[in-house]
Design an enzyme around this catalytic site. Structure first.
Site, PDB file in Angstrom:
ATOM      1  N   GLU A 168      50.367  28.086  -7.135  1.00 24.46           N
ATOM      2  CA  GLU A 168      49.829  29.443  -6.870  1.00 24.46           C
ATOM      3  C   GLU A 168      48.302  29.416  -6.927  1.00 24.46           C
ATOM      4  O   GLU A 168      47.665  30.358  -7.402  1.00 24.46           O
ATOM      5  CB  GLU A 168      50.479  30.482  -7.779  1.00 24.46           C
ATOM      6  CG  GLU A 168      51.987  30.527  -7.533  1.00 24.46           C
ATOM      7  CD  GLU A 168      52.691  31.802  -7.909  1.00 24.46           C
ATOM      8  OE1 GLU A 168      52.019  32.825  -8.109  1.00 24.46           O
ATOM      9  OE2 GLU A 168      53.932  31.764  -7.984  1.00 24.46           O
ATOM     10  N   GLY A 169      47.750  28.317  -6.451  1.00 22.30           N
ATOM     11  CA  GLY A 169      46.297  28.114  -6.437  1.00 22.30           C
ATOM     12  C   GLY A 169      45.882  27.237  -7.604  1.00 22.30           C
ATOM     13  O   GLY A 169      46.144  27.567  -8.769  1.00 22.30           O
ATOM     14  N   THR A 170      45.227  26.111  -7.281  1.00 24.86           N
ATOM     15  CA  THR A 170      44.751  25.210  -8.340  1.00 24.86           C
ATOM     16  C   THR A 170      43.641  25.910  -9.143  1.00 24.86           C
ATOM     17  O   THR A 170      43.127  26.954  -8.734  1.00 24.86           O
ATOM     18  CB  THR A 170      44.165  23.926  -7.720  1.00 24.86           C
ATOM     19  OG1 THR A 170      43.047  24.316  -6.899  1.00 24.86           O
ATOM     20  CG2 THR A 170      45.186  23.176  -6.877  1.00 24.86           C
TER      21      THR A 170
ATOM     22  N   ALA B  99      57.837  30.608   0.662  1.00 24.78           N
ATOM     23  CA  ALA B  99      57.487  29.378   1.385  1.00 24.78           C
ATOM     24  C   ALA B  99      56.204  29.593   2.180  1.00 24.78           C
ATOM     25  O   ALA B  99      56.241  30.021   3.330  1.00 24.78           O
ATOM     26  CB  ALA B  99      58.645  28.967   2.295  1.00 24.78           C
TER      27      ALA B  99
ATOM     28  N   GLY C 148      51.419  12.946 -33.568  1.00 23.27           N
ATOM     29  CA  GLY C 148      51.195  11.498 -33.567  1.00 23.27           C
ATOM     30  C   GLY C 148      52.138  10.820 -32.578  1.00 23.27           C
ATOM     31  O   GLY C 148      52.471  11.391 -31.537  1.00 23.27           O
TER      32      GLY C 148
HETATM   33  C1  FAD Z   1      56.059  22.140  -8.795  1.00 20.85           C
HETATM   34  C2  FAD Z   1      55.412  22.887  -7.679  1.00 20.85           C
HETATM   35  C3  FAD Z   1      56.011  24.037  -7.206  1.00 20.85           C
HETATM   36  C4  FAD Z   1      55.427  24.731  -6.137  1.00 20.85           C
HETATM   37  N1  FAD Z   1      56.058  25.857  -5.649  1.00 20.85           N
HETATM   38  C5  FAD Z   1      55.599  26.439  -4.500  1.00 20.85           C
HETATM   39  C6  FAD Z   1      56.332  27.504  -3.879  1.00 20.85           C
HETATM   40  O1  FAD Z   1      57.359  27.968  -4.379  1.00 20.85           O
HETATM   41  N2  FAD Z   1      55.881  27.992  -2.703  1.00 20.85           N
HETATM   42  C7  FAD Z   1      54.741  27.519  -2.105  1.00 20.85           C
HETATM   43  O2  FAD Z   1      54.389  28.015  -1.026  1.00 20.85           O
HETATM   44  N3  FAD Z   1      54.014  26.508  -2.676  1.00 20.85           N
HETATM   45  C8  FAD Z   1      54.427  25.974  -3.853  1.00 20.85           C
HETATM   46  N4  FAD Z   1      53.715  24.931  -4.442  1.00 20.85           N
HETATM   47  C9  FAD Z   1      52.537  24.412  -3.749  1.00 20.85           C
HETATM   48  C10 FAD Z   1      51.238  24.672  -4.491  1.00 20.85           C
HETATM   49  O3  FAD Z   1      50.876  26.011  -4.404  1.00 20.85           O
HETATM   50  C11 FAD Z   1      50.205  23.697  -3.935  1.00 20.85           C
HETATM   51  O4  FAD Z   1      50.545  22.412  -4.411  1.00 20.85           O
HETATM   52  C12 FAD Z   1      48.799  24.074  -4.324  1.00 20.85           C
HETATM   53  O5  FAD Z   1      48.416  25.235  -3.653  1.00 20.85           O
HETATM   54  C13 FAD Z   1      47.782  22.949  -4.014  1.00 20.85           C
HETATM   55  O6  FAD Z   1      47.927  22.465  -2.726  1.00 20.85           O
HETATM   56  P1  FAD Z   1      48.019  20.864  -2.489  1.00 20.85           P
HETATM   57  O7  FAD Z   1      49.043  20.351  -3.430  1.00 20.85           O
HETATM   58  O8  FAD Z   1      48.239  20.645  -1.043  1.00 20.85           O
HETATM   59  O9  FAD Z   1      46.614  20.321  -2.947  1.00 20.85           O
HETATM   60  P2  FAD Z   1      45.272  20.257  -2.041  1.00 20.85           P
HETATM   61  O10 FAD Z   1      45.027  21.592  -1.425  1.00 20.85           O
HETATM   62  O11 FAD Z   1      45.352  19.093  -1.154  1.00 20.85           O
HETATM   63  O12 FAD Z   1      44.176  20.010  -3.161  1.00 20.85           O
HETATM   64  C14 FAD Z   1      43.880  18.721  -3.687  1.00 20.85           C
HETATM   65  C15 FAD Z   1      42.697  18.883  -4.650  1.00 20.85           C
HETATM   66  O13 FAD Z   1      41.542  19.354  -3.926  1.00 20.85           O
HETATM   67  C16 FAD Z   1      41.047  20.534  -4.540  1.00 20.85           C
HETATM   68  N5  FAD Z   1      40.493  21.424  -3.526  1.00 20.85           N
HETATM   69  C17 FAD Z   1      41.056  21.826  -2.360  1.00 20.85           C
HETATM   70  N6  FAD Z   1      40.232  22.660  -1.707  1.00 20.85           N
HETATM   71  C18 FAD Z   1      39.143  22.835  -2.481  1.00 20.85           C
HETATM   72  C19 FAD Z   1      37.934  23.579  -2.364  1.00 20.85           C
HETATM   73  N7  FAD Z   1      37.695  24.380  -1.313  1.00 20.85           N
HETATM   74  N8  FAD Z   1      37.009  23.475  -3.351  1.00 20.85           N
HETATM   75  C20 FAD Z   1      37.232  22.703  -4.430  1.00 20.85           C
HETATM   76  N9  FAD Z   1      38.356  21.965  -4.604  1.00 20.85           N
HETATM   77  C21 FAD Z   1      39.288  22.033  -3.643  1.00 20.85           C
HETATM   78  C22 FAD Z   1      42.269  21.158  -5.219  1.00 20.85           C
HETATM   79  O14 FAD Z   1      41.892  22.073  -6.240  1.00 20.85           O
HETATM   80  C23 FAD Z   1      42.949  19.910  -5.739  1.00 20.85           C
HETATM   81  O15 FAD Z   1      42.331  19.502  -6.938  1.00 20.85           O
HETATM   82  C24 FAD Z   1      54.253  24.258  -5.547  1.00 20.85           C
HETATM   83  C25 FAD Z   1      53.642  23.100  -6.049  1.00 20.85           C
HETATM   84  C26 FAD Z   1      54.201  22.412  -7.105  1.00 20.85           C
HETATM   85  C27 FAD Z   1      53.540  21.158  -7.595  1.00 20.85           C
END
Ligand code: FAD
Length: 387
Positions: free
Chosen positions: A369-371, A127, A345
């Protein structure tokens, strides 16, 4: 089709076979239904624990299998090929909470938590994220305040995978004070269990994919955490979390390779059987080229992943390598599953065939785990970190 580009040892092939047979026998018949019902099968935790799959990289002295990273990832890919939701539960448990306790936990924490986790008696969760702190995880707000020997935690953690089932949750919280904010150095890691007073499970997310993996918010409301639940050093929790994510990203890459492999196999089989214009569609060069590109991206993703895993097993720093493996595999999974739907299709667009689920499951590998953007930031930053 699932050839390994790194030659596997006899033991690795055996564990791969066990994972494949278990997944096909115990998981495959139910995956579509679990996805529809958003159902997590609790019995799987004990079954996977009996196979040793919840303690794959934990040394035998702590009741684990003591395997290397490559072996773990080969098994994880097999599970992901059948069910990405089960794979994420395995990936989080094996890569994050167990490795954090193994690396930074006290002897007592290893005895109380690591051993039962390795045996599959306790499931782990991680978390870090919060509603307002995703990519910028160091901006998290959950606050821990000392009270005698205990800590009192207040805050909300978001997106916790296996959160409803997670019996051992590694939760990051601020231990700095409002007058002395220390950024990432003001964050510590705590071992949280649902029996703590003030712990509650909040909203369960209704997700596009990975629907059989429960993803929840956790609320800590004046939650009293005994002092011996602090992991390692005060102020080091964010560093522990980031270092652990180097491992976690390999797990997500393996999950993505498994999803892509499943889509490739399904599309190749369908192309051989589906006839249009009087012949199987695999006879059309447009379909052949599509399949060839899909196979190439799956193979190159697996090769990069296995190279990163073996680098880790040699003790090398893999921050850049694991981000590359995750970026490559997750974008390949999204692309390959999109192509699979095209080959099916209209039948690819309905739930009678598995490719629409694979497509939905693939998307999240580009997010958690990081976008993909964050992986690119890490990769680029690492290029200059040694100059
Ligand atoms: C199904 C699922 C399971 C998950 N499981 C866990 C878990 O077990 N534990 C946990 O801790 N988290 C978990 N997560 C959270 C996940 O790691 C986050 O969703 C992710 O890190 C992105 O954060 P955010 O969703 O707040 O997006 P944001 O950080 O709000 O990002 C929104 C957009 O902005 C972009 N962006 C943000 N900052 C920058 C930058 N500096 N430069 C360029 N682009 C940027 C992002 O790439 C994205 O496209 C989970 C998420 C999902 C969807």
């Amino acid at each position: 089709m699932s050839w390994a580009l790194t030659p596997l040892t006899e033991e690795q092939r055996e564990i791969q076979r066990v994972a494949r047979e278990f997944a096909e026998r115990e998981i495959a018949p139910h995956s579509a239904q679990w996805d529809r019902d958003q159902y997590f099968e609790p019995a799987l935790v004990r079954q996977l624990g009996d196979l040793g799959f919840l303690g794959m990289m934990i040394p035998e002295v702590y009741d684990g299998l003591g395997l290397d990273t490559l072996t773990y990832l080969v098994a994880l890919e097999e599970i992901a090929t059948v069910d990405a939701s089960v794979a994420v539960m395995l990936s989080v448990h094996n890569s994050l909470p167990t490795q954090m306790i193994l690396k930074w936990g006290s002897d007592k924490q290893k005895e109380c938590f690591l051993k039962p986790m390795a045996r599959g008696e306790l499931l782990g969760a991680f978390a870090l994220s919060e509603p307002e702190a995703g990519s910028d995880a160091a901006a998290l707000r959950t606050q821990a305040v000392r009270d005698g020997n205990d800590w009192i935690l207040n805050g909300t953690k978001a997106w916790v995978s296996s959160g409803t089932k997670g019996e051992v949750i590694l939760a990051m919280a601020r231990t700095d004070t409002p007058d002395d904010r220390r950024g990432a150095r003001g964050i510590s890691a705590f071992i949280v269990t649902p029996d703590l007073p003030g712990f509650s499970v909040g909203k369960k997310e209704d997700k596009m994919g990975l629907r059989a993996s429960p993803t929840v918010q956790l609320h800590f409301s004046d939650m009293r955490v005994p002092g011996d639940r602090l992991l390692g050093q005060i102020g080091s929790g964010f560093i522990y979390a980031m270092q652990s994510l180097d491992n976690g990203r390999l797990g997500i890459a393996a999950q993505a390779v498994g999803i892509a492999e499943a889509a490739l196999r399904a599309a190749a089989a369908y192309a051989a059987e589906r006839k249009q214009f009087g012949k199987p569609i695999k006879e059309f060069q447009a379909i052949q080229f599509r399949l060839a590109d899909m196979a190439t991206r799956v193979a190159s993703s697996r090769a990069l992943l296995h190279a990163a895993a073996t680098a880790k097993d040699r003790g090398e720093r893999i921050t850049q390598f694991s981000s590359m493996a995750k970026l490559q595999a997750s974008e390949a999974a999204m692309w390959v599953t999109t192509q699979a739907i095209q080959i099916f299709g209209g039948y690819g667009y309905v739930t009678d065939y598995p490719v629409e689920r694979l497509f939905r499951d693939a998307k999240v590998t580009e997010l958690y785990e990081g976008t993909s953007e964050i992986q690119r930031i890490v990769i680029a930053r690492e290029m200059y970190s040694h100059t």
